[in-house]
Structures are given as structure tokens and as C-alpha cells.
Design a protein around this motif. Structure first.
Motif, mmCIF file in Angstrom:
data_model
loop_
_atom_site.group_PDB
_atom_site.id
_atom_site.type_symbol
_atom_site.label_atom_id
_atom_site.label_comp_id
_atom_site.label_asym_id
_atom_site.label_seq_id
_atom_site.Cartn_x
_atom_site.Cartn_y
_atom_site.Cartn_z
ATOM 1 N N MET A 275 17.653 39.537 25.045
ATOM 2 C CA MET A 275 17.378 40.949 24.917
ATOM 3 C C MET A 275 18.346 41.518 23.978
ATOM 4 S SD MET A 275 15.354 42.528 28.192
ATOM 5 C CE MET A 275 16.344 41.639 29.586
ATOM 6 N N ASP A 276 19.649 41.062 23.977
ATOM 7 C CA ASP A 276 20.799 41.450 23.536
ATOM 8 C C ASP A 276 20.597 41.161 21.745
ATOM 9 O OD1 ASP A 276 22.022 42.637 25.251
ATOM 10 O OD2 ASP A 276 23.285 41.127 25.941
ATOM 11 N N ASP A 277 19.747 40.071 21.418
ATOM 12 C CA ASP A 277 19.563 39.638 19.988
ATOM 13 C C ASP A 277 19.018 40.815 19.186
ATOM 14 O OD1 ASP A 277 18.287 38.510 17.657
ATOM 15 O OD2 ASP A 277 18.751 36.614 18.550
ATOM 16 N N PRO A 278 19.723 41.149 17.971
ATOM 17 C CA PRO A 278 18.997 42.290 17.323
ATOM 18 C C PRO A 278 17.625 42.141 16.855
ATOM 19 C CG PRO A 278 21.394 41.941 16.717
ATOM 20 C CD PRO A 278 20.978 40.913 17.632
ATOM 21 N N LYS A 279 17.349 40.840 16.528
ATOM 22 C CA LYS A 279 16.185 40.560 16.122
ATOM 23 C C LYS A 279 15.058 40.831 17.219
ATOM 24 C CE LYS A 279 17.315 37.152 12.473
ATOM 25 N NZ LYS A 279 17.171 35.900 11.910
ATOM 26 N N VAL A 280 15.522 40.420 18.421
ATOM 27 C CA VAL A 280 14.442 40.453 19.470
ATOM 28 C C VAL A 280 14.285 42.252 19.663
ATOM 29 C CG1 VAL A 280 14.203 40.368 22.074
ATOM 30 C CG2 VAL A 280 14.859 38.517 20.602
ATOM 31 N N GLN A 281 15.328 42.995 19.777
ATOM 32 C CA GLN A 281 15.347 44.244 19.843
ATOM 33 C C GLN A 281 14.292 44.884 18.792
ATOM 34 O OE1 GLN A 281 19.585 45.645 19.758
ATOM 35 N NE2 GLN A 281 19.733 44.582 21.898
ATOM 36 N N GLU A 282 14.736 44.463 17.493
ATOM 37 C CA GLU A 282 13.919 44.972 16.490
ATOM 38 C C GLU A 282 12.332 44.873 16.713
ATOM 39 O OE1 GLU A 282 13.183 44.694 11.733
ATOM 40 O OE2 GLU A 282 14.516 43.115 12.719
ATOM 41 N N PHE A 283 12.098 43.594 17.354
ATOM 42 C CA PHE A 283 10.516 43.312 17.693
ATOM 43 C C PHE A 283 10.154 44.515 18.725
ATOM 44 C CE2 PHE A 283 7.656 41.519 20.642
ATOM 45 C CZ PHE A 283 6.548 41.392 19.829
ATOM 46 N N PHE A 284 10.784 44.589 19.763
ATOM 47 C CA PHE A 284 10.399 45.342 20.975
ATOM 48 C C PHE A 284 10.315 46.933 20.450
ATOM 49 C CE2 PHE A 284 11.124 41.538 23.355
ATOM 50 C CZ PHE A 284 9.714 41.537 23.947
ATOM 51 N N ASN A 285 11.397 47.271 19.424
ATOM 52 C CA ASN A 285 11.269 48.717 19.080
ATOM 53 C C ASN A 285 9.914 48.806 18.289
ATOM 54 O OD1 ASN A 285 13.769 49.293 20.058
ATOM 55 N ND2 ASN A 285 14.781 48.786 18.043
#
Length: 323
Positions: A275-285
Motif C-alpha cells: 500500500m506504500d507503493d506509489p503505483k499501487v496508490q495511483e491505482f486505488f486513487n
């Protein structure tokens, strides 16, 4: 939704004692059971997280879809698996909170047979309807439902799932009744709303917003207390005139009860790193999901103590049952 407290969200959970003992785990691939069909937001979210968790764990995390019975079939598979950390569940309101009240012959107890690992996040629903229908607001939809008792139809991805619970929340807040049409996956339901064969549907922004943007669906409201960043023009249910009709779906990671605490801790760390990964955060946003990076094992356990009876009460009042 009764969310984890502000304090629990701001205070990161301490690593569980004995974490060093998990250094040998995992020694082989891990199966992550998603109790819904492939292609939906739950499946897509799990696959994004699984890919990143595989890097942290140095072993493949393989998503396995086990759909059916509102998510309870997949949950039962995990509940009956070995308590060794190699089988995980993508748990949500349906199989973890609604199931005991919904299914009289449920063959697992979520609180007894499954152990929390870590929260994943929460994402509201959009209430969508065909543009061909005369109602243009949520109040007008409710008025139409009141004028035609059990004459309007709405779709969901199954009895006891969060879209069904969100629809029940609105119906109990207003006193109207609509006919529930459960589907095996959300795509089928959306197609029937777009085709005018259903009057409404409670759906995730990820799958419904593209159709709203292209004019194939009309969005009446979002089921949260705040607007969705991806669709600021869509009012909340309170802003649309129906305070008290909020319900926000949530998700968390679970394993069979009895899984060693150090193994649970290892999985929790891997999920937080994902969840700290920027790419993962971008997806969930992009899916209007608020991640829960600080809702650890104990915070999720405390959340369930409040959430399970709340959802059970919603089911009991609705009279809904499944075979």
C-alpha cells in the motif's frame, strides 16, 4: 459505515512479537482467495496488491477466484484451509459481516474461523440508473419507488454483498421497497441497467463511471459522507436529500484462525509495503478507494466487533435470507 477511529488510523500498529520467527515464511507460493468473479474491482484490487506483495515476500502470491453465494463459498474455502499463512482471503462486508445473519446454514463462523491480518480500504458505491428513466435525482427515484411498491428493480452482485447492503440501507432509511435482482458479476448487472432492463444499480465508481461519462448511465448519488474525487459533480446521499442512507464497502485481509501471530505479522508487513507503493496508490486513487495502511491486525479486529452486529441488524430488519 462505522469506520476505524481517527486514532487507530493515525497510530501505526506495532509489529507483532516473534516476527523474527517468521523469517522462514513463506517457503512456497501463497494463494489469495477472492470470493468473487474475475474482472471486478475486488479481483483487480487483489491482483494489484498481490503482485507487489510477491516482491516483499519473495514468493508468488497467486489470486484464485472462488465466486458464489455472496462471497461465502470462497470464505469457507479459506476458513477450512490449513492455518499456516499459505491461504488468504480478500474479506469484505458480505462474507465477513452479513453472512451469519443472511445464510442460515453457513458452514463457517467469520469471527471464530478467520483471523484478521490487515485492513485494505474502503470505497463507496454510485447509485446509477438508465438515462431513459424519468427520475433525475435520488429523491425522484425514491418517489417513483414509493408510487410503485416493489415495482422498481435494482441489481447487485449477490445477496448479502455490499451493493445489496447499500440498497437495503437506502430502503430502510426511506421505507420504500424495490425488487432485488442479484447477478453473478457486476458486468451483467451494469449491462442490464444500460439496456434499460433494470431501474437502478449500486456499483463501484471504477466500473460505472466510464458509462456515466459516456452518457450510458446517470449517476444519482454516492453512498459516502463525502463526494468522490473522481466525480465531484455527483452528490452524496445526504446532499441528495437522504441523510442516513450512507454505506461504504470495506475490505481486509484474513487468514484461517490459528495462523501463527508471527506469520500474520509477516503478511501484514507485506500488505503495508504494497500500500506504500506509489503505483499501487495511483491505482486505488483511480478507483475512489481510501486505503487503510495503518489499520493493522488489532485495529481491524476492533472494527469488526462494531461492524458485524451493525450489518447483522441491517440484514435482520430487511428480512433477507439466502439458501
Amino acid at each position: 459505515m462505522t469506520r476505524p477511529t481517527r486514532r487507530s488510523l493515525l497510530v501505526a500498529p506495532a509489529l507483532l512479537p516473534g516476527l523474527a520467527a517468521a523469517q522462514g515464511f513463506p517457503a512456497r507460493p501463497i494463494t489469495w482467495v477472492v470470493p468473487f468473479a474475475a474482472g471486478g474491482i475486488t479481483d483487480t484490487s487483489a491482483r494489484i496488491l498481490a503482485q507487489r506483495m510477491s516482491q516483499s515476500l519473495n514468493q508468488p502470491v497467486v489470486v484464485e477466484n472462488r465466486p458464489g453465494a455472496g462471497g461465502t463459498l470462497g470464505a469457507e474455502v479459506v476458513a477450512r484451509s490449513a492455518a499456516d499463512g499459505y491461504t488468504m482471503l480478500y474479506g469484505s462486508q458480505g462474507p465477513m459481516a452479513a453472512a451469519p445473519a443472511m445464510f442460515p446454514n453457513l458452514r463457517y463462523d467469520p469471527q471464530r474461523d478467520l483471523a484478521p491480518v490487515h485492513g485494505i480500504g474502503a470505497s463507496p458505491h454510485l447509485i446509477v440508473t438508465p438515462p431513459s428513466r424519468p427520475w433525475r435525482t435520488l429523491i425522484e427515484l425514491v418517489a417513483a419507488a414509493r408510487a410503485r411498491p416493489e415495482g422498481l428493480t435494482y441489481g447487485s452482485v449477490g445477496v448479502g454483498t455490499s451493493p445489496h447492503l447499500a440498497a437495503e440501507t437506502l430502503q430502510q432509511a426511506t421505507g420504500v421497497r424495490m425488487v432485488h435482482a442479484p447477478y453473478s458479476n457486476g458486468t451483467q448487472g451494469l449491462n442490464d441497467v444500460i439496456g434499460g432492463r433494470l431501474d437502478a444499480m449500486w456499483d463501484y465508481p471504477l466500473t460505472s463511471l466510464p458509462h456515466v461519462r459516456e452518457g450510458r448511465l446517470r449517476a444519482l448519488a454516492v453512498t459516502d459522507t463525502q463526494r468522490v474525487a473522481l466525480a465531484r459533480e455527483v452528490p452524496t446521499v445526504a446532499e441528495a436529500g437522504l441523510p442516513g442512507a450512507e454505506l461504504v464497502p470495506w475490505a481486509g485481509l484474513f487468514v484461517p484462525a490459528g495462523t501463527p501471530p508471527d506469520v500474520i505479522g509477516r503478511l501484514a508487513v507485506a500488505l503495508r509495503e504494497a500500500m506504500d507503493d506509489p503505483k499501487v496508490q495511483e491505482f486505488f486513487n483511480g478507483t475512489a478507494t481510501v486505503l487503510w495502511p495503518t489499520v493493522g491486525t488489532e485495529q481491524l479486529r476492533a472494527f469488526l466487533i462494531e461492524e458485524v452486529p451493525r450489518i447483522a441488524g441491517l440484514i435482520v430488519r430487511s428480512g433477507a435470507r439466502a439458501g
